[in-house]
Design a protein around this motif. Structure first.
Motif, PDB file in Angstrom:
ATOM      1  N   GLY A  76     -14.679  73.208  89.954  1.00 53.68           N
ATOM      2  CA  GLY A  76     -14.724  74.554  89.389  1.00 53.68           C
ATOM      3  C   GLY A  76     -16.120  75.024  89.021  1.00 53.68           C
ATOM      4  O   GLY A  76     -16.331  76.214  88.763  1.00 53.68           O
ATOM      5  N   LYS A  77     -17.080  74.123  89.002  1.00 53.06           N
ATOM      6  CA  LYS A  77     -18.459  74.484  88.666  1.00 53.06           C
ATOM      7  C   LYS A  77     -19.270  74.874  89.904  1.00 53.06           C
ATOM      8  O   LYS A  77     -20.425  75.275  89.783  1.00 53.06           O
ATOM      9  CB  LYS A  77     -19.149  73.315  87.948  1.00 53.06           C
ATOM     10  N   LEU A  78     -18.656  74.766  91.074  1.00 53.63           N
ATOM     11  CA  LEU A  78     -19.347  75.073  92.327  1.00 53.63           C
ATOM     12  C   LEU A  78     -19.016  76.492  92.782  1.00 53.63           C
ATOM     13  O   LEU A  78     -17.923  76.994  92.518  1.00 53.63           O
ATOM     14  CB  LEU A  78     -18.910  74.102  93.426  1.00 53.63           C
ATOM     15  N   PRO A  79     -19.941  77.123  93.505  1.00 48.21           N
ATOM     16  CA  PRO A  79     -19.600  78.410  94.112  1.00 48.21           C
ATOM     17  C   PRO A  79     -18.510  78.203  95.163  1.00 48.21           C
ATOM     18  O   PRO A  79     -18.347  77.099  95.690  1.00 48.21           O
ATOM     19  CB  PRO A  79     -20.902  78.889  94.737  1.00 48.21           C
ATOM     20  N   GLU A  80     -17.789  79.251  95.457  1.00 45.09           N
ATOM     21  CA  GLU A  80     -16.741  79.185  96.479  1.00 45.09           C
ATOM     22  C   GLU A  80     -17.359  78.835  97.835  1.00 45.09           C
ATOM     23  O   GLU A  80     -18.512  79.145  98.105  1.00 45.09           O
ATOM     24  CB  GLU A  80     -16.023  80.531  96.589  1.00 45.09           C
ATOM     25  N   LYS A  81     -16.560  78.215  98.688  1.00 42.63           N
ATOM     26  CA  LYS A  81     -16.992  77.943 100.061  1.00 42.63           C
ATOM     27  C   LYS A  81     -17.167  79.273 100.784  1.00 42.63           C
ATOM     28  O   LYS A  81     -16.331  80.172 100.629  1.00 42.63           O
ATOM     29  CB  LYS A  81     -15.924  77.144 100.823  1.00 42.63           C
TER      30      LYS A  81
END
Length: 107
Positions: free
Chosen positions: A59-64
């Motif tokens: 959840g801490k990553l940008p969307e693909k």
């Protein structure tokens, strides 16, 4: 420095510190993490840097983006929820301590 923790095929844990702004793939290569082939060198064109991101970190990553999503179609044993290409994850202080698992095979 940003700490990244890799679980390699076979279960070995490899912890490494990398500079802010490097990709997770670059950090893996510098630490000689087994299983990160990165055949395209980070150009997002091969899917051989596939990892499973720990659910606490996803959840801490940008969307693909669309390109990453398309390339994951060529990876082995994709998990829709946690599979990412490590070349597309830029390390930052918010990701300090990120944990990922390297698949047993790369596509």
């Amino acid at each position: 420095m940003i700490k990244a923790i890799f679980t390699a095929p076979g279960g070995t844990t490899i912890e490494t510190d990398a500079r802010d702004g490097l990709s997770l793939m670059e950090a893996a290569r510098l630490a000689n993490v087994p299983g990160i082939l990165a055949e395209c060198g980070g150009a997002c064109s091969c899917s051989t840097c596939h990892v499973y991101v720990d659910r606490d970190w996803i959840g801490k990553l940008p969307e693909k983006d669309e390109m990453e999503t398309d390339l994951l179609d060529f990876a082995d044993e994709v998990d829709e929820a946690t599979s990412r290409l490590s070349c597309q994850i830029k390390l930052s202080p918010e990701l300090d301590g990120i944990r990922v698992t390297v698949p047993t095979r790369q596509g």
